[in-house]
Design a protein around this motif. Structure first.
Motif, PDB file in Angstrom:
ATOM      1  N   ILE A 258       0.807  -1.228   0.000  1.00 33.43           N
ATOM      2  CA  ILE A 258       0.000   0.000   0.000  1.00 33.43           C
ATOM      3  C   ILE A 258       0.838   1.275   0.000  1.00 33.43           C
ATOM      4  O   ILE A 258       0.289   2.371  -0.086  1.00 33.43           O
TER       5      ILE A 258
ATOM      6  N   LEU B 179       0.299   4.052  -2.675  1.00 38.35           N
ATOM      7  CA  LEU B 179      -1.025   4.634  -2.870  1.00 38.35           C
ATOM      8  C   LEU B 179      -1.036   6.089  -2.419  1.00 38.35           C
ATOM      9  O   LEU B 179      -0.663   6.406  -1.282  1.00 38.35           O
TER      10      LEU B 179
ATOM     11  N   ILE C  87      -4.577  -6.208   1.180  1.00 42.13           N
ATOM     12  CA  ILE C  87      -3.900  -5.240   0.318  1.00 42.13           C
ATOM     13  C   ILE C  87      -4.782  -4.879  -0.873  1.00 42.13           C
ATOM     14  O   ILE C  87      -4.957  -3.689  -1.201  1.00 42.13           O
TER      15      ILE C  87
ATOM     16  N   ILE D 227      -7.642  -2.550   0.184  1.00 40.24           N
ATOM     17  CA  ILE D 227      -7.197  -1.170   0.439  1.00 40.24           C
ATOM     18  C   ILE D 227      -6.942  -0.464  -0.889  1.00 40.24           C
ATOM     19  O   ILE D 227      -7.348   0.691  -1.089  1.00 40.24           O
ATOM     20  N   GLN D 228      -6.279  -1.151  -1.804  1.00 41.90           N
ATOM     21  CA  GLN D 228      -6.013  -0.568  -3.119  1.00 41.90           C
ATOM     22  C   GLN D 228      -7.323  -0.222  -3.832  1.00 41.90           C
ATOM     23  O   GLN D 228      -7.469   0.864  -4.405  1.00 41.90           O
TER      24      GLN D 228
END
Length: 424
Positions: free
Chosen positions: A281, A284, A398, A401-402
């Motif tokens: 992450i 990002l 992950i 979240i992305q």
């Protein structure tokens, strides 16, 4: 185009259960049976607590530790051994459990709160120094979530101002700071074996005595047991001052022996998983991963990242809710608010119907004392980390979240801010 979120009817990132496992098994049962067969469950006459501590000392490379009944008891014992008393000030973290604070107040001392690094969530040495007064006697360092604090700077402050340093390692088993284990750097290290920690004996804890001084050990050992000194065949009942009863039982010690054998594996898996999340992450925009300073090892009791609100078309709470709908057990923040906002500090009521010990110094906890800490709790999202999870589980975290970040990210288009995609 951003993928439709599950909260808007899209497909979930994760629709399978997270990995689970058994924390206790035949190893613990064997140790418990042996404890019962001793025909005593008292730490002084049995062998399980002694064996537990010997194993712990070897693992941590120390000469002395004391077993206690909880992590809270460990901190109180360390404070008592350090000589903290009425009206003394102890500097600590505003993002922590009440267990960090109880011992300070039971010694009728005054908690003073230092602000935090915005990305490691640990105490900022500059803020610690700003809080030091002639009354300051100790720094109680909280290694939050398995992440070691900046101990070189803190120990330098302690030397400069002649302060004791007590490390709260309840969440930080086998975490290391520049090659040294958290809990072995300050004067005392405090550990918890509460059921929600890396290892469990139901409740329990340990205090490391890092001076390697036998008298310091005796003082700490006695403070955890009513100030009786039970060593070898001797019991000294000549009490010189008040101390609590925080003894660990042989049953806790027995379970602890088996749990310690599992600890290195537990911590290494958690470290790998937390570091994997960071790697997934960190690129990002608007996301700040759980920062671990170079040269340190974090053992992730949990993982906490922050969002930069100005970069997203959502609130922190909406971001966390979207992750939950994607099948990820995320929660907004860690604790609801900094501890000095609680009624105990706002009303200055450590004891019922009294403002003692706060009135010894006139301590009050008004306004925004630690702005970084307060902002952390407003922008953080917490993820559980567990040794029973699989790498597939971590990869799903992950991916979620992305997905959520990219959906809600603000994008610059022709000089204006536009939403990546409508909710339709």
């Amino acid at each position: 185009m951003s993928e439709k979120l599950a909260v808007h009817g899209g497909r979930k990132v994760k629709d399978t259960p997270f990995g689970t496992g058994k924390r206790f098994g035949i190893e613990e049962a064997k140790e418990l049976l042996e404890a019962l067969e001793q025909n005593t469950l008292f730490y002084h006459t049995g062998e399980k607590v002694k064996t537990f501590l010997k194993t712990f000392n070897e693992m941590y490379g120390i000469s002395y530790s004391v077993a206690v009944s909880s992590g809270t008891a460990a901190i109180h014992t360390a404070l008592g051994a350090a000589g903290i008393t009425v009206g003394d000030e102890v500097i600590t973290s505003p993002i922590t459990d009440q267990g960090t604070l109880i011992g300070i107040l039971y010694q009728n001392a005054i908690p003073v709160f230092a602000d935090l690094n915005p990305h490691t969530y640990n105490m900022d040495p500059k803020s610690i120094e700003a809080g030091i007064t002639t009354r300051t006697k100790a720094i109680l360092v909280v290694h939050l979530a398995g992440n070691p604090a900046d101990m070189n700077e803190i120990m330098a402050l302690a030397k400069k101002y002649r302060l004791k340093v007590i490390e709260d390692c309840a969440q930080s088993y086998l975490a290391s700071y520049k090659g040294r284990l958290a809990g072995t750097i300050g004067n005392y290290g405090c550990f918890s074996t509460n059921d929600f920690k890396h290892i469990s004996t139901g409740d329990g804890g340990m205090v490391t005595v890092n001076s390697a001084d036998e008298q310091d050990y005796k003082l700490t050992h006695a403070f955890a047991d009513k100030n009786y000194l039970r060593l070898g065949g001797i019991v000294n009942r000549d009490l010189s001052y008040l101390a609590p009863n925080y003894r660990m039982t042989e049953l806790q010690g027995a379970v602890g022996i088996a749990q310690l054998k599992k600890l290195p594996g537990i911590c290494s898996i958690r470290t790998a998983y937390g570091n994997k999340i960071t790697a997934g992450i960190q690129e990002l925009d608007g996301i700040h991963p759980h920062k671990v300073d170079a040269g340190n090892v974090c053992t992730y009791w949990f993982y906490m990242f922050r969002i930069e609100p100005s970069k997203f078309h959502c609130t922190r709470d909406e971001f966390a809710a979207a992750l939950k709908e994607e099948g990820i057990p995320a929660s907004a923040g860690y604790i609801p608010e900094v501890v000095y906002k609680s009624g105990l500090f706002q009303k200055r009521s450590a004891y019922q119907n009294s403002t003692f010990p706060f009135d010894v110094t006139g301590a009050a906890y008004e306004g925004v004392l630690c702005p970084e800490a307060e902002n952390i709790l407003k922008t953080a999202i917490r993820l559980p980390v567990n040794e029973f999870y699989t790498m597939t589980d971590i990869e799903a975290m992950i991916a979620a979240i992305q997905k959520v970040a990219r959906f809600y990210q603000k994008q610059k288009v022709a000089g204006t801010l536009q939403k990546g995609e409508s909710h339709g």
